[in-house]
Design an enzyme around this catalytic site. Structure first.
Site, mmCIF file in Angstrom:
data_model
loop_
_atom_site.group_PDB
_atom_site.id
_atom_site.type_symbol
_atom_site.label_atom_id
_atom_site.label_comp_id
_atom_site.label_asym_id
_atom_site.label_seq_id
_atom_site.Cartn_x
_atom_site.Cartn_y
_atom_site.Cartn_z
ATOM 1 N N ARG A 101 1.038 -1.244 -0.305
ATOM 2 C CA ARG A 101 0.294 -0.140 -0.027
ATOM 3 C C ARG A 101 1.011 1.076 -0.061
ATOM 4 O O ARG A 101 0.501 2.137 -1.398
ATOM 5 C CB ARG A 101 -0.954 -0.130 1.255
ATOM 6 C CG ARG A 101 -2.035 1.168 1.171
ATOM 7 C CD ARG A 101 -1.941 2.523 1.862
ATOM 8 N NE ARG A 101 -1.219 2.232 2.959
ATOM 9 C CZ ARG A 101 -0.689 3.352 3.374
ATOM 10 N NH1 ARG A 101 0.091 5.100 2.870
ATOM 11 N NH2 ARG A 101 -0.127 3.551 4.800
ATOM 12 N N ASP A 102 1.917 1.347 1.164
ATOM 13 C CA ASP A 102 2.043 2.524 1.161
ATOM 14 C C ASP A 102 3.402 2.752 0.064
ATOM 15 O O ASP A 102 3.905 4.297 -0.131
ATOM 16 C CB ASP A 102 3.039 3.138 2.567
ATOM 17 C CG ASP A 102 3.147 4.116 2.992
ATOM 18 O OD1 ASP A 102 3.417 4.875 1.857
ATOM 19 O OD2 ASP A 102 3.266 4.224 4.308
ATOM 20 N N HIS A 140 4.903 4.149 12.715
ATOM 21 C CA HIS A 140 5.388 4.404 10.874
ATOM 22 C C HIS A 140 6.015 5.501 10.415
ATOM 23 O O HIS A 140 5.238 6.428 10.278
ATOM 24 C CB HIS A 140 3.599 4.373 11.154
ATOM 25 C CG HIS A 140 3.441 4.733 9.440
ATOM 26 N ND1 HIS A 140 3.467 3.648 8.550
ATOM 27 C CD2 HIS A 140 3.357 5.385 8.110
ATOM 28 C CE1 HIS A 140 2.930 4.158 7.492
ATOM 29 N NE2 HIS A 140 3.226 4.863 6.891
ATOM 30 N N HIS A 157 8.737 6.742 8.295
ATOM 31 C CA HIS A 157 9.195 7.285 7.096
ATOM 32 C C HIS A 157 10.640 7.882 7.446
ATOM 33 O O HIS A 157 11.497 7.757 8.190
ATOM 34 C CB HIS A 157 8.487 7.958 6.479
ATOM 35 C CG HIS A 157 6.859 7.896 5.772
ATOM 36 N ND1 HIS A 157 7.206 7.275 4.444
ATOM 37 C CD2 HIS A 157 6.340 7.102 6.133
ATOM 38 C CE1 HIS A 157 6.094 6.872 4.263
ATOM 39 N NE2 HIS A 157 5.463 6.513 5.808
ATOM 40 N N CYS A 160 4.597 9.039 1.091
ATOM 41 C CA CYS A 160 3.120 9.717 0.638
ATOM 42 C C CYS A 160 2.936 11.045 -0.597
ATOM 43 O O CYS A 160 3.423 11.553 -0.515
ATOM 44 C CB CYS A 160 2.724 10.827 2.040
ATOM 45 S SG CYS A 160 0.887 11.036 1.567
ATOM 46 N N ASN A 172 9.141 4.303 3.770
ATOM 47 C CA ASN A 172 9.311 3.615 5.020
ATOM 48 C C ASN A 172 10.155 2.898 5.665
ATOM 49 O O ASN A 172 11.659 2.804 4.519
ATOM 50 C CB ASN A 172 8.377 3.065 4.708
ATOM 51 C CG ASN A 172 6.383 2.947 5.355
ATOM 52 O OD1 ASN A 172 6.602 3.140 3.934
ATOM 53 N ND2 ASN A 172 6.111 3.351 6.258
HETATM 54 P P1 HMG Z 1 -12.779 13.882 -3.418
HETATM 55 O O1 HMG Z 1 -12.445 14.741 -4.502
HETATM 56 O O2 HMG Z 1 -13.006 15.345 -1.994
HETATM 57 O O3 HMG Z 1 -14.822 13.419 -2.844
HETATM 58 O O4 HMG Z 1 -12.197 12.728 -2.472
HETATM 59 P P2 HMG Z 1 -15.877 13.608 -2.950
HETATM 60 O O5 HMG Z 1 -16.645 12.855 -2.103
HETATM 61 O O6 HMG Z 1 -15.897 15.138 -3.014
HETATM 62 O O7 HMG Z 1 -15.834 12.778 -3.822
HETATM 63 C C1 HMG Z 1 -15.730 13.058 -5.738
HETATM 64 C C2 HMG Z 1 -15.530 12.058 -6.773
HETATM 65 O O8 HMG Z 1 -14.967 10.986 -5.584
HETATM 66 C C3 HMG Z 1 -16.831 11.199 -6.260
HETATM 67 O O9 HMG Z 1 -17.049 10.735 -7.823
HETATM 68 C C4 HMG Z 1 -17.033 10.058 -5.499
HETATM 69 O O10 HMG Z 1 -18.072 8.680 -5.639
HETATM 70 C C5 HMG Z 1 -15.564 9.382 -5.699
HETATM 71 P P3 HMG Z 1 -17.915 11.603 -9.084
HETATM 72 O O11 HMG Z 1 -19.407 11.458 -8.954
HETATM 73 O O12 HMG Z 1 -17.107 11.971 -9.792
HETATM 74 O O13 HMG Z 1 -17.842 10.086 -9.943
HETATM 75 N N1 HMG Z 1 -15.224 8.853 -4.562
HETATM 76 C C6 HMG Z 1 -15.044 7.917 -4.218
HETATM 77 N N2 HMG Z 1 -14.870 6.730 -5.321
HETATM 78 C C7 HMG Z 1 -13.547 5.543 -4.826
HETATM 79 N N3 HMG Z 1 -13.921 5.561 -3.636
HETATM 80 C C8 HMG Z 1 -14.100 6.130 -2.877
HETATM 81 C C9 HMG Z 1 -13.855 7.367 -3.343
HETATM 82 N N4 HMG Z 1 -14.247 8.417 -2.367
HETATM 83 C C10 HMG Z 1 -14.931 9.497 -3.159
HETATM 84 N N5 HMG Z 1 -13.510 5.779 -1.452
HETATM 85 C C11 HMG Z 1 -11.468 11.451 -0.811
HETATM 86 C C12 HMG Z 1 -12.017 12.973 -1.021
HETATM 87 C C13 HMG Z 1 -10.738 11.284 0.232
HETATM 88 C C14 HMG Z 1 -11.331 10.515 -1.806
HETATM 89 C C15 HMG Z 1 -9.519 11.316 -1.982
HETATM 90 O O14 HMG Z 1 -8.617 12.784 -1.167
HETATM 91 C C16 HMG Z 1 -8.926 10.299 -1.751
HETATM 92 O O15 HMG Z 1 -8.867 9.791 -2.061
HETATM 93 N N6 HMG Z 1 -6.801 10.894 -1.127
HETATM 94 C C17 HMG Z 1 -6.468 9.371 -0.785
HETATM 95 C C18 HMG Z 1 -5.473 10.091 -0.605
HETATM 96 C C19 HMG Z 1 -4.161 8.962 0.150
HETATM 97 O O16 HMG Z 1 -4.599 8.069 -0.599
HETATM 98 N N7 HMG Z 1 -2.875 9.815 -0.124
HETATM 99 C C20 HMG Z 1 -2.409 8.447 0.733
HETATM 100 C C21 HMG Z 1 -2.696 7.959 1.940
HETATM 101 S S1 HMG Z 1 -1.661 8.511 3.455
HETATM 102 C C22 HMG Z 1 -0.281 8.118 3.735
HETATM 103 O O17 HMG Z 1 -0.285 7.335 3.525
HETATM 104 C C23 HMG Z 1 -0.433 8.606 5.157
HETATM 105 C C24 HMG Z 1 -0.066 6.637 6.049
HETATM 106 O O18 HMG Z 1 1.009 6.241 5.350
HETATM 107 C C25 HMG Z 1 0.677 7.200 7.275
HETATM 108 C C26 HMG Z 1 1.965 8.600 7.610
HETATM 109 O O19 HMG Z 1 2.764 7.734 6.531
HETATM 110 O O20 HMG Z 1 2.141 9.323 8.104
HETATM 111 C C27 HMG Z 1 -1.072 6.882 6.020
HETATM 112 MG MG MG Z 2 3.407 5.894 5.559
#
Ligand code: HMG
Ligand code: MG
Length: 307
Positions: A13-14, A205, A207, A238, A247
Site C-alpha cells: 500500500r504505502d 510508522h 518514514h 505519501c 518507510n
Molecule cells: P474528493 O475529490 O473530495 O471526493 O476526494 P468527493 O467525496 O468530493 O467525491 C468526488 C468523486 O470521487 C465522486 O465521484 C466520488 O464518488 C468519488 P464522481 O461523482 O465525481 O464520479 N469517490 C470515490 N471513489 C472511489 N473510492 C472512494 C471515493 N471517494 C470519493 N473512496 C478523498 C476525497 C478522501 C476520496 C480523496 O481525497 C482521496 O482519496 N484521498 C486519498 C489520498 C491518499 O490516499 N493519500 C495517501 C495515503 S495517506 C498516507 O500515505 C499516510 C500514511 O502512510 C501514514 C503516514 O505516513 O503518516 C497512512
Molecule cells: Mg506512510
C-alpha cells in the site's frame, strides 16, 4: 512461538501508492502472497481511496478478488470515507485503516477537507465497522512534523489519538509521514500518547527521509511500543507530502530486533528473496533498504567463493 513484536508490512500500500508506474494486479497479488510466505502476519495490501487521487491503487477491488488468503496473514486496506468503506466491505477484508493528519494543511492536501470534518466522516465508518465486526486501525499522520506547517505539537497528536479512541479505533499508528522525527522526540511523543492510550494499541510508522527511521523504531521500542510499520526494501512515501521518502525497511527492523533477541517471527531470507524479486523483476530500480542490500552483497560474495 508468539513473536515479541509485530512488524506490520505496508509496502503493497504505502510503497506502491508512490511508484510512478502502476504495478499489474496479478503482480501485486503475488507480492502479497510472497510476503505472507515470509511470515509477515499483518499486511496492508491496498487502498479504497479515490482512483483519481491514487491511480496506482485503482485496482483495489480486483486485487482483493485475486489475492490468496492464508490463515496466517491478516490484511488491511485504507478507507478514507463511506464510499471507500462500501468497497472495503465488498472486498471482505478484516481490518479497515482510516487516516487523518495532525496538521490541518496536510490533511486538506491529502483528503480535501479539514481535520474536524474528516473526523466526523470517521464516525459512521467506525459505527459500521463495529457492527460488522471489522477491526479499525487509524493512522495519525505528520506526528513529527508537517511538510507545509513545520513543527507539530505533541499535544495536537495526543488530542487526535483521544478523539480516534473515543470514536472506536482499535489500534492507532503514529505516522512520521515526512521522516523528520528524532529519537528523543519519538520517546517523548510515545510517553505523551501512552498517557491516553495503552501502548499495546499504539504502532509507529516511521518514514526514513532523514535517515533516522531505524533509530526512531529503537527509541519507540525502548519507550514501550511493540508494533512497527515497515515496508520491504524501504519502499514508500505519501504522494501528498512532497519530498517524503520510503518507510523504514522491513529487513532493517527485523534484523535490528532479531540481533537483540527480540523475536519477529519473520523469515528474513524469504523476505530478502521477495524484495530482490520486486526490485529486479517488477520495479527495475534499486531499493534502499540497508540490511536488504547487505544480505544481497553477502550472497554474491558467498557465490563468488563457491565458484
Ligand atoms: P474528493 O475529490 O473530495 O471526493 O476526494 P468527493 O467525496 O468530493 O467525491 C468526488 C468523486 O470521487 C465522486 O465521484 C466520488 O464518488 C468519488 P464522481 O461523482 O465525481 O464520479 N469517490 C470515490 N471513489 C472511489 N473510492 C472512494 C471515493 N471517494 C470519493 N473512496 C478523498 C476525497 C478522501 C476520496 C480523496 O481525497 C482521496 O482519496 N484521498 C486519498 C489520498 C491518499 O490516499 N493519500 C495517501 C495515503 S495517506 C498516507 O500515505 C499516510 C500514511 O502512510 C501514514 C503516514 O505516513 O503518516 C497512512
Ligand atoms: Mg506512510
Amino acid at each position: 512461538m508468539r513473536p515479541d513484536v509485530v512488524i506490520y508490512e505496508v509496502g503493497p500500500r504505502d510503497g506502491l501508492q508512490n511508484e510512478p508506474e502502476t504495478v499489474p494486479t496479478a503482480v501485486k497479488a503475488e507480492l502479497v502472497a510472497r510476503l505472507a510466505s515470509a511470515r509477515l502476519a499483518r499486511i496492508e495490501i491496498t487502498s479504497f481511496v479515490s482512483p483519481k487521487w491514487i491511480p496506482q491503487l485503482a485496482d483495489a477491488d480486483e486485487l482483493c478478488r485475486q489475492v490468496a488468503r492464508p490463515p496466517s496473514a491478516t490484511y488491511s486496506a485504507l478507507v478514507p470515507n463511506e464510499a471507500g468503506y462500501e468497497r472495503f466491505r465488498a472486498a471482505q477484508l478484516p481490518v479497515a485503516a482510516f487516516f487523518v493528519s495532525a496538521s490541518e494543511t496536510h490533511n486538506r492536501k491529502n483528503v480535501n477537507r479539514g481535520i474536524a470534518e474528516h473526523l466526523e466522516g470517521f464516525r459512521p465508518i467506525a459505527a459500521r465497522a463495529r457492527a460488522d465486526g471489522v477491526l479499525l486501525r487509524a493512522y495519525v499522520s505528520t506526528v513529527c512534523g508537517c511538510p507545509y506547517e513545520g513543527d507539530v505539537p505533541a499535544q495536537a497528536v495526543v488530542e487526535l489519538v483521544r478523539k480516534l479512541d473515543a470514536l472506536g479505533a482499535d489500534e492507532i499508528s503514529l505516522g512520521d509521514t515526512i521522516g523528520v522525527g528524532h529519537p528523543q522526540q519519538v520517546r517523548e511523543l510515545v510517553r505523551a500518547v501512552g498517557q491516553t492510550l495503552a501502548l499495546e494499541r499504539v504502532a509507529l510508522h516511521m518514514h526514513d527521509t532523514w535517515g533516522r527511521a531505524l533509530a526512531n523504531v529503537a527509541a519507540g521500542y525502548d519507550a514501550g511500543v511493540r508494533t512497527f510499520d515497515a515496508s520491504l526494501g524501504g519502499l514508500g512515501g505519501c504522494p501528498y507530502a512532497p519530498g517524503a521518502s520510503g518507510n523504514v525497511a522491513t529487513e532493517d527492523v527485523v534484523d535490528l530486533f532479531e540481533r537483540a533477541g527480540v523475536r519477529t517471527g519473520i523469515d528474513l531470507d524469504a523476505l530478502v528473496d521477495t524484495t530482490a524479486w520486486l526490485e529486479r523483476a517488477v520495479l527495475r530500480r534499486p531499493l534502499p533498504g540497508r540490511v536488504y542490500r547487505a544480505k544481497l552483497g553477502q550472497r554474491e560474495r558467498a557465490k563468488a567463493v563457491a565458484e
